[in-house]
Motif scaffolding. Structure first.
Motif, PDB file in Angstrom:
ATOM      1  N   PRO A  56      -8.207   2.882 -14.866  1.00 32.89           N
ATOM      2  CA  PRO A  56      -8.073   4.325 -14.698  1.00 32.89           C
ATOM      3  C   PRO A  56      -9.261   4.884 -13.902  1.00 32.89           C
ATOM      4  O   PRO A  56     -10.359   4.321 -13.932  1.00 32.89           O
ATOM      5  N   VAL A  57      -8.981   5.972 -13.183  1.00 33.89           N
ATOM      6  CA  VAL A  57     -10.007   6.546 -12.313  1.00 33.89           C
ATOM      7  C   VAL A  57     -11.319   6.807 -13.057  1.00 33.89           C
ATOM      8  O   VAL A  57     -12.408   6.523 -12.558  1.00 33.89           O
ATOM      9  N   GLY A  58     -11.183   7.298 -14.270  1.00 31.13           N
ATOM     10  CA  GLY A  58     -12.381   7.618 -15.035  1.00 31.13           C
ATOM     11  C   GLY A  58     -13.253   6.397 -15.244  1.00 31.13           C
ATOM     12  O   GLY A  58     -14.469   6.454 -15.066  1.00 31.13           O
ATOM     13  N   HIS A  59     -12.616   5.291 -15.563  1.00 29.61           N
ATOM     14  CA  HIS A  59     -13.380   4.068 -15.784  1.00 29.61           C
ATOM     15  C   HIS A  59     -14.084   3.606 -14.525  1.00 29.61           C
ATOM     16  O   HIS A  59     -15.196   3.110 -14.570  1.00 29.61           O
ATOM     17  N   MET A  60     -13.423   3.791 -13.383  1.00 28.61           N
ATOM     18  CA  MET A  60     -14.054   3.369 -12.127  1.00 28.61           C
ATOM     19  C   MET A  60     -15.365   4.116 -11.933  1.00 28.61           C
ATOM     20  O   MET A  60     -16.374   3.544 -11.524  1.00 28.61           O
ATOM     21  N   GLN A  61     -15.330   5.399 -12.243  1.00 27.05           N
ATOM     22  CA  GLN A  61     -16.544   6.204 -12.087  1.00 27.05           C
ATOM     23  C   GLN A  61     -17.663   5.646 -12.977  1.00 27.05           C
ATOM     24  O   GLN A  61     -18.807   5.552 -12.560  1.00 27.05           O
ATOM     25  N   PHE A  62     -17.278   5.227 -14.195  1.00 22.34           N
ATOM     26  CA  PHE A  62     -18.284   4.657 -15.102  1.00 22.34           C
ATOM     27  C   PHE A  62     -18.814   3.335 -14.569  1.00 22.34           C
ATOM     28  O   PHE A  62     -19.991   3.039 -14.696  1.00 22.34           O
ATOM     29  N   VAL A  63     -17.923   2.548 -13.963  1.00 23.28           N
ATOM     30  CA  VAL A  63     -18.370   1.271 -13.406  1.00 23.28           C
ATOM     31  C   VAL A  63     -19.408   1.526 -12.318  1.00 23.28           C
ATOM     32  O   VAL A  63     -20.424   0.840 -12.220  1.00 23.28           O
ATOM     33  N   GLU A  64     -19.152   2.561 -11.522  1.00 25.31           N
ATOM     34  CA  GLU A  64     -20.117   2.901 -10.466  1.00 25.31           C
ATOM     35  C   GLU A  64     -21.482   3.224 -11.077  1.00 25.31           C
ATOM     36  O   GLU A  64     -22.526   2.791 -10.591  1.00 25.31           O
ATOM     37  N   ILE A  65     -21.447   3.995 -12.142  1.00 25.29           N
ATOM     38  CA  ILE A  65     -22.718   4.374 -12.773  1.00 25.29           C
ATOM     39  C   ILE A  65     -23.380   3.146 -13.388  1.00 25.29           C
ATOM     40  O   ILE A  65     -24.594   2.951 -13.259  1.00 25.29           O
ATOM     41  N   ALA A  66     -22.560   2.306 -14.017  1.00 20.47           N
ATOM     42  CA  ALA A  66     -23.111   1.082 -14.601  1.00 20.47           C
ATOM     43  C   ALA A  66     -23.786   0.238 -13.536  1.00 20.47           C
ATOM     44  O   ALA A  66     -24.827  -0.379 -13.760  1.00 20.47           O
ATOM     45  N   ARG A  67     -23.183   0.210 -12.350  1.00 19.97           N
ATOM     46  CA  ARG A  67     -23.768  -0.574 -11.272  1.00 19.97           C
ATOM     47  C   ARG A  67     -25.145  -0.030 -10.895  1.00 19.97           C
ATOM     48  O   ARG A  67     -26.098  -0.779 -10.715  1.00 19.97           O
ATOM     49  N   GLU A  68     -25.244   1.270 -10.795  1.00 27.72           N
ATOM     50  CA  GLU A  68     -26.540   1.849 -10.445  1.00 27.72           C
ATOM     51  C   GLU A  68     -27.564   1.554 -11.550  1.00 27.72           C
ATOM     52  O   GLU A  68     -28.725   1.286 -11.293  1.00 27.72           O
ATOM     53  N   LEU A  69     -27.061   1.628 -12.777  1.00 33.36           N
ATOM     54  CA  LEU A  69     -27.949   1.411 -13.914  1.00 33.36           C
ATOM     55  C   LEU A  69     -28.467  -0.024 -13.952  1.00 33.36           C
ATOM     56  O   LEU A  69     -29.576  -0.304 -14.398  1.00 33.36           O
ATOM     57  N   ASP A  70     -27.639  -0.941 -13.461  1.00 37.61           N
ATOM     58  CA  ASP A  70     -27.994  -2.350 -13.478  1.00 37.61           C
ATOM     59  C   ASP A  70     -29.135  -2.654 -12.511  1.00 37.61           C
ATOM     60  O   ASP A  70     -29.822  -3.657 -12.647  1.00 37.61           O
ATOM     61  N   LYS A  71     -29.305  -1.776 -11.525  1.00 35.87           N
ATOM     62  CA  LYS A  71     -30.438  -1.958 -10.618  1.00 35.87           C
ATOM     63  C   LYS A  71     -31.694  -1.674 -11.427  1.00 35.87           C
ATOM     64  O   LYS A  71     -31.946  -0.543 -11.820  1.00 35.87           O
ATOM     65  N   LYS A  72     -32.447  -2.729 -11.658  1.00 33.45           N
ATOM     66  CA  LYS A  72     -33.486  -2.632 -12.668  1.00 33.45           C
ATOM     67  C   LYS A  72     -34.546  -1.585 -12.361  1.00 33.45           C
ATOM     68  O   LYS A  72     -35.152  -0.990 -13.228  1.00 33.45           O
ATOM     69  N   ASN A  73     -34.766  -1.373 -11.058  1.00 37.84           N
ATOM     70  CA  ASN A  73     -35.859  -0.467 -10.716  1.00 37.84           C
ATOM     71  C   ASN A  73     -35.409   0.983 -10.596  1.00 37.84           C
ATOM     72  O   ASN A  73     -36.122   1.818 -10.072  1.00 37.84           O
ATOM     73  N   ILE A  74     -34.188   1.278 -11.048  1.00 39.36           N
ATOM     74  CA  ILE A  74     -33.639   2.601 -10.769  1.00 39.36           C
ATOM     75  C   ILE A  74     -34.494   3.715 -11.406  1.00 39.36           C
ATOM     76  O   ILE A  74     -34.847   3.663 -12.570  1.00 39.36           O
ATOM     77  N   ARG A  75     -34.868   4.684 -10.565  1.00 34.75           N
ATOM     78  CA  ARG A  75     -35.690   5.793 -11.042  1.00 34.75           C
ATOM     79  C   ARG A  75     -34.962   7.116 -10.906  1.00 34.75           C
ATOM     80  O   ARG A  75     -35.164   8.044 -11.666  1.00 34.75           O
ATOM     81  N   ALA A  96     -24.454  -5.380 -20.567  1.00 33.81           N
ATOM     82  CA  ALA A  96     -25.565  -4.538 -21.015  1.00 33.81           C
ATOM     83  C   ALA A  96     -25.473  -3.151 -20.388  1.00 33.81           C
ATOM     84  O   ALA A  96     -25.605  -2.137 -21.075  1.00 33.81           O
ATOM     85  N   SER A  97     -25.194  -3.102 -19.072  1.00 30.24           N
ATOM     86  CA  SER A  97     -25.111  -1.797 -18.407  1.00 30.24           C
ATOM     87  C   SER A  97     -23.937  -0.997 -18.940  1.00 30.24           C
ATOM     88  O   SER A  97     -24.037   0.214 -19.146  1.00 30.24           O
ATOM     89  N   LEU A  98     -22.807  -1.680 -19.152  1.00 35.28           N
ATOM     90  CA  LEU A  98     -21.624  -0.974 -19.638  1.00 35.28           C
ATOM     91  C   LEU A  98     -21.882  -0.419 -21.036  1.00 35.28           C
ATOM     92  O   LEU A  98     -21.529   0.723 -21.343  1.00 35.28           O
TER      93      LEU A  98
END
Lengths: 533, 357, 346
Positions: free
Chosen positions: A160-179, A141-143
């Motif tokens: 690839p480096v670019g994808h890693m950066q997206f994974v990082e963002i996806a991880r933050e997004l997965d934190k449900k309370n992220i504001r 869902a986050s991805l």
């Protein structure tokens, strides 16, 4: 414009050991908006982020002044965990991903979905089963939300480096309370097309009502995505604007501009120096992690003080390290018209070059040896100074001690004596020891990198004055690398600015703030064509 | 080809074992029975190493302390004469508090010596052996009273060298022995006439399953995360130090049980010797199975135990038949144990260094 | 100021010194023959000093204490056994043994150094197990080697060399007796102490030559050394060569004083005892001085010499050996868990 404030910082100040790095900074960021923080290195951006994230370094050094409000509520964040709980996420400059874990496992790291097992009823949470299908769903869902279509079970290693950066963002997004999401130079390691994609995904986040604090040196990106731009300089909030109201060169000017006391500029006009080159650098590239140099061509005039400036990570540090043979390098360097063998510290030293490293404690000093040995060590090895001939040639302690005392007096090194360990000296005095060691080599060219980093203000001036004095009295050519533009402008005759591993241009200390700002942001040529190079 | 490359260590040892077997002139029956006994009694100790490896702490030479915990428990059952299967399982239960305590202390020490866990574990093993001797040789009978004087040295202080464990020897090994007969299927017929200590094997199998399952829990995930990168795990909010201590406690408790299984097969305790080489031999076996300092699986542990002990069985006779001296074979297997560890550690450090550069 | 002083002396060194003083007082009050004890302490000190000094080069070069000392020791044993095989005795035997074993030790040290340069940061673990391995390989060697001297092989047709070879009449206490004299009931092993002093002077001179200073720079900060144009690997290799050569000579000095050559498994833990001695002397895993080595050798061995008779009077048991194990490994653990500054900055 009636957006609610997501984050508000009021009169935030911070002091490190009497050194004020943030002065009454205030700004606010609305819900679902993007605020860009721009400024030179050392302008206070990272300190601000450390405060927002409750990093231990802030609280170990006496906390900060001022107030933070999150959605109108006053918050007091004492640890990164608290920040996470409050819904503040951060994508770090360096990747925080475990290579051996799959994308899913990384996204759900320490926030795994679990279900009860037989033993968990007795021993608690640690022995609960991982609910892998559920974790996959969440990750998917986050991805999907940021439009990354890759398989969520792939291992991170090899992405690839670019994808890693997206994974990082996806991880933050997965934190449900992220504001609130902090993106610290997320595009620095990306290719242009990846960077574009990332900026697009930022818009998706914003549409979800998440606020983004964006830190970047790429001013065109800042212009493209921001709702608001806050410019910091020397720990002060100098301007707040928006892309509609400003231009890149205005931002550049605001970033750099600072008062330099008139008369403090000691550089000499070009006419005062002969066009005779002591060092000619041709297409030098240096493989220094984080400070790569990718083909620099530069001539150094005999007897001048040449500054090397630029933002962190652009490669200015790599030039001296490459020429001195400390990192693998290629290209051509000539000294007095003779080619210098690269990748050999011995050859560089033998050719009369000396180096005061930016990595003072790591490369510049023998911390557990005496001042006198530190000063003499390199000269002993390169030229056999301070040795007493005999059946076996051994160290002449007296000569070494006398020399150290002379240097201590000359450079005003505050210490208990030549036998004191350098570990016990203050930063400024350690730096003086490094300079003393370099001078002891009797060089004809001296490379000095970040001479005043981590040094208190009083000692800064002393060290810079010593360098100028050395240059004027002995005609020593000095190549000084520094992140502090003001410092370069106060002592150098010419200043070369490095951007993305290449020479962006050479300026005189008297040139305008705007030109310096544009060059450091890599925008100079767009405004001026190629004339400067 | 890649398969061979990846499993080069076990393959080399398989060949050495096969050659050794051929030159030893041992009968298959004898060899296989001996190997089965050794597999049953040693594999538990080897498996106990897996958790710390995956938690990034390298090979836990500190399992010697687990073996000591097991022996302390065994001493108690001897003093109170607890016999049979009950005696054995009471010993297992009694060993837990000792092992948890020792494991916790080891873990705390490892946390103070991060990155140097292996040498610390090794030296800790030597150190603990000194303390163990102090307790068994000086304190027993002096500070710690023991009523049964037959267990003590003539002076009344200190345990004798060998304590008999007949009270629960073979408590589980001989509870139910399966001996296949008359199998007439190719390959499988080699299993004829081999004694299978069923209960022990079942326990080992259960343990293997438990370890596999452990890594599908939250705790197991934490072990792996910490093992890959302490810093990132810390940033993600995992309590790294605590997880590492738990990993060592797991390992130590399993080693204690492993030592008890070992003792119930042997039937006596060499008070001052049974535990000394436990760490080295277990580590060597795991490495021979193809594990590395940072990766180990159950399969590697079992395969390694088989190969290492096969080498143990054949090398004296092979040494005698090839070199004319059984002693050579003895020394050869000691060399293999040390050499395999030395080479594995060196290769690991070498790889890490080249990666850094 | 008090804590400053305590820091300089070091807590372990303080505890061990006090313990030693306590034991000396106890021995005195038990009426034990102090003269004998004192000369035994001096002898044990001299016996071990060279092996402890051998730790200095590798520590100073940043490779940590030389856990691979057995590489040198076995070369010394080869030299000593060859001297007997060729029927030398007295000083010729000693000098022949030393003369053979130093180059052998240097060669072994060179090979070992090549290995060390590939395992930076893991020298201690790798060194320990490589040391153990080489000792077990040598066990096979002692079994198979074609020695014929009746003093060394088993009298009744056993295989290989004996476990201990008696040096009686060859070079037993050759150095100890050289110019020895009696002082207040204590026998002073003059020759042994002279050899120790001579080794110290040689090492001290070497550490002050350009190569010696370079070695210490490499250990103190490899990045600094590289920036000064030095090859880090070259000086680490040199350190390993010198250390193993010293170990080779050291074991001969040790054996002549002991009166036996111990073969097979005997060298297994010798490195550990030397490591703990120098650490007790106040050295760290990164820095060591000659004074620390000497103090450590004296404290550690003094303790063992005096503990045995005192323990025998106080209680009848093996406490001395147990103490040795606990102290020597305890001090290494202490050093391992200390947060050390310096080392490889990378």
């Amino acid at each position: 414009m009636s957006v609610k404030n997501r984050l508000e910082m009021k009169n935030v100040s911070k002091e490190y050991y009497g050194n004020r790095v943030l002065k009454n900074v205030s700004f606010s960021l609305g819900e679902g908006q993007v605020l860009s923080l721009v400024g030179e290195n050392g302008a206070g951006k990272s300190t601000l982020m450390n405060i927002l994230f409750g990093m231990p370094v802030i609280h170990a050094t006496g906390g900060f002044e001022g107030e933070l409000f999150l959605d109108g509520e006053k918050v007091n964040i004492k640890s990164p965990e608290e920040a996470m709980k409050l819904g503040i996420g951060m994508v770090h400059q360096e990747f925080m991903l475990l290579p051996g874990f799959s994308i899913t496992e990384n996204i759900k790291l320490n926030r795994e979905v679990t279900k009860d097992s037989l033993l968990s009823r007795v021993f608690g949470k640690p022995l609960k089963w991982l609910d892998m299908p559920e974790m996959r769903n969440d990750a998917r869902a986050s991805l999907d939300a940021i439009g990354l279509g890759i398989d969520e079970m792939l291992p991170v290693r090899g992405l690839p480096v670019g994808h890693m950066q997206f994974v990082e963002i996806a991880r933050e997004l997965d934190k449900k309370n992220i504001r609130l999401l902090v993106l610290d130079e997320p595009t620095a390691v990306l290719t242009e097309s990846d960077a574009e994609k990332l900026l697009e995904s930022m818009k998706i986040l914003v549409d979800k009502g998440i606020s983004v604090l964006f830190i970047s040196h790429r001013l065109d990106e800042v212009m493209a995505v921001s709702d608001k731009i806050v410019i910091l300089r020397d720990g002060e909030h100098v301007a707040e604007t928006s892309p509609r109201e400003t231009t890149i060169d205005k931002i550049a000017e605001l970033m750099v501009g600072r008062k330099i006391e008139s008369g403090a500029m000691q550089g000499r006009p070009p006419s005062a120096l002969r066009d005779e080159y002591i060092i000619e650098i041709r297409d030098l590239s240096v493989d220094m992690p984080g400070e790569a140099v990718k083909g620099v061509t530069l001539d150094v005039k005999r007897g001048e003080i040449l500054g090397l400036g630029g933002l962190a990570g652009q490669g200015k540090i790599g030039i001296a390290n490459g020429i001195m043979g400390l990192f693998p390098s290629a290209g051509e360097v000539k000294m007095n018209g003779e080619p210098v063998r690269l990748n050999s510290p011995r050859a560089s030293l033998g050719n009369g070059m000396a180096f005061v490293s930016e990595d003072r404690r790591g490369t510049g000093l023998l911390l557990d040896d005496s001042i006198e040995f530190n000063i003499a060590a390199t000269a002993i090895q390169t030229s056999g100074k301070f040795m007493k001939p005999g059946i076996v040639t051994i160290l002449n302690s007296r000569e070494m001690g006398d020399h150290a005392r002379e240097m201590i007096e000359k450079l005003d090194i505050r210490c208990t004596g030549p036998a004191q360990l350098t570990r016990r000296l203050s930063g400024g005095n350690q730096q003086k020891v490094c300079i003393a060691r370099a001078i002891t080599l009797e060089p004809s060219v001296l490379f000095v990198s970040e001479p005043t980093r981590g040094i208190d203000i009083g000692a800064k001036k002393l060290i810079l004055d010593h360098l100028v004095q050395l240059n004027r009295e002995t005609g020593l050519t000095i190549i000084m690398t520094s992140s502090e533009l003001a410092e370069l402008r106060s002592v150098c005759d010419r200043i070369a600015i490095v951007y993305q591993g290449r020479l962006e241009g050479i300026l005189l200390p008297t040139d305008s703030d705007r030109d310096f700002g544009l060059m450091m942001a890599g925008e100079y040529s767009k405004f001026h064509g190629k004339e400067a190079v | 080809m890649k398969l061979i490359q990846r499993n080069i260590v076990p393959i080399v040892f398989l060949i050495i074992c096969a050659l050794g077997f051929k030159y030893s002139g041992l009968s298959w029956m004898f060899f296989a029975n001996d190997l089965m006994t050794r597999l049953a009694r040693n594999s538990f100790l080897v498996i106990s190493l897996i958790v710390p490896v995956l938690a990034g702490m390298g090979l836990n030479f500190g399992i010697v302390l687990g073996a000591m915990a097991g022996q302390f428990a065994a001493f108690i059952t001897i003093v109170y004469n607890l016999t049979g299967m009950a005696g054995f399982f009471i010993a297992c239960a009694l060993s837990v508090p000792f092992a948890v305590l020792f494991g916790w202390l080891t873990g705390v020490l490892f946390n103070k010596a991060k990155g140097k866990e292996m040498i610390t574990g090794l030296i800790l093993g030597f150190f603990a052996n000194g303390v163990y001797q102090l307790i068994c040789l000086i304190f027993i009978g002096w500070i710690i009273p023991v009523s049964n004087k037959a267990l003590l040295l003539p002076s009344g202080v200190g345990f004798v060298n060998t304590l008999d464990l007949k009270i629960w020897q073979y408590a589980i090994d001989k509870f139910y022995v399966f001996k296949p007969k008359g199998i007439d299927i190719p390959v499988l017929k080699y299993l004829n006439n081999i004694n299978f200590p069923v209960v022990t094997l079942v326990i080992v199998a259960l343990l293997c399953a438990a370890v596999v399952l452990l890594f599908r829990t939250k705790l197991g995930q934490d072990f792996r995360a910490v093992g890959q990168n302490r810093h990132i795990a810390e940033v993600a909010g995992i309590k790294v130090d605590r997880v590492r201590i738990i990993a060592v406690i797991f390992s130590t408790v399993l080693a204690a049980w492993g030592q008890l299984i070992f003792l119930q097969n042997i039937g006596n305790v060499q008070v001052y010797g049974s535990h000394v080489q436990v760490g080295t031999f277990a580590v060597a076996a795991l490495l021979i199975g193809g594990a590395t300092v940072s990766r180990a699986t159950i399969g590697q542990a079992l395969l390694g135990t088989v190969l290492f002990h096969a080498l143990f069985i054949v090398s004296p006779l092979a040494g005698k038949n090839i070199m004319g001296s059984a002693q050579v074979g003895e020394y050869f297997r000691v060399f293999v144990a040390y050499g395999v560890i030395g080479i594995a550690l060196a290769l690991h450090a070498w790889q890490r260094q080249t990666k850094k550069e | 100021m008090g804590s400053e002083l305590l820091n300089r002396i070091g807590i372990p060194r303080l505890i061990i010194s006090l313990f030693l003083a306590f034991l000396v007082a106890a021995a005195f009050s038990f009426g034990l023959p102090m003269g004998q004890i004192f000369s035994a302490m001096l002898t044990r000190f001299g016996m071990n000093a060279l092996l402890v000094l051998a730790m200095i080069p590798t520590i100073q070069a940043g490779a940590g204490p030389n856990f691979g000392l057995p590489f040198g020791i076995i070369c010394g044993l080869i030299g000593a056994t060859l001297a007997i095989e060729l029927d030398f005795s007295g000083f010729p035997a000693f000098f022949f043994a030393v003369g053979v074993s130093i180059p052998l030790g240097a060669a072994a040290g060179w090979l070992y150094g090549l290995l060390l340069n590939r395992v930076k940061g893991q020298e201690m673990t790798v060194g320990t197990y490589m040391g153990f391995s080489i000792v077990s390989v040598m066990c096979i060697f002692w079994l198979m080697a074609p020695y014929t001297s009746p003093e060394m092989i088993w009298p009744y047709g056993g295989e290989g060399l004996r476990v201990t070879v008696v040096l009686d009449g060859r070079m037993e206490q050759l150095l100890d007796r050289f110019l020895s004299f009696n002082l207040l009931g204590a026998n002073i092993p003059t020759g042994l102490l002279l050899v120790t002093a001579f080794s110290c002077v040689l090492l001290w001179l070497f550490m002050r030559t350009r190569a010696g200073l370079a070695m210490s720079m490499v250990g103190s900060n490899p990045r600094f050394a590289e920036a000064s144009g030095l090859s880090v690997n070259k000086y680490r290799l040199l350190a390993s060569v010198i250390s193993c050569a010293m170990g080779a000579a050291g074991i001969i000095v040790y054996s002549q004083s002991y009166g036996f050559i111990q073969l097979y498994q005997a060298p297994l833990y010798m490195a550990l005892y030397s490591v703990s001695a120098i650490l007790i002397g106040g050295a760290s895993l990164q820095r060591a001085t000659i004074a620390q080595a000497l103090i450590g050798a004296f404290l550690f061995n003094g303790l063992l010499v005096i503990a045995l008779p005192v323990a025998n009077v106080a209680m009848d048991s093996d406490i001395s050996e147990i103490m040795r194990v606990i102290i020597s490994n305890g001090i290494i653990l202490y050093a391992l868990t200390r947060k050390e500054a310096g080392g490889d900055a990378r």
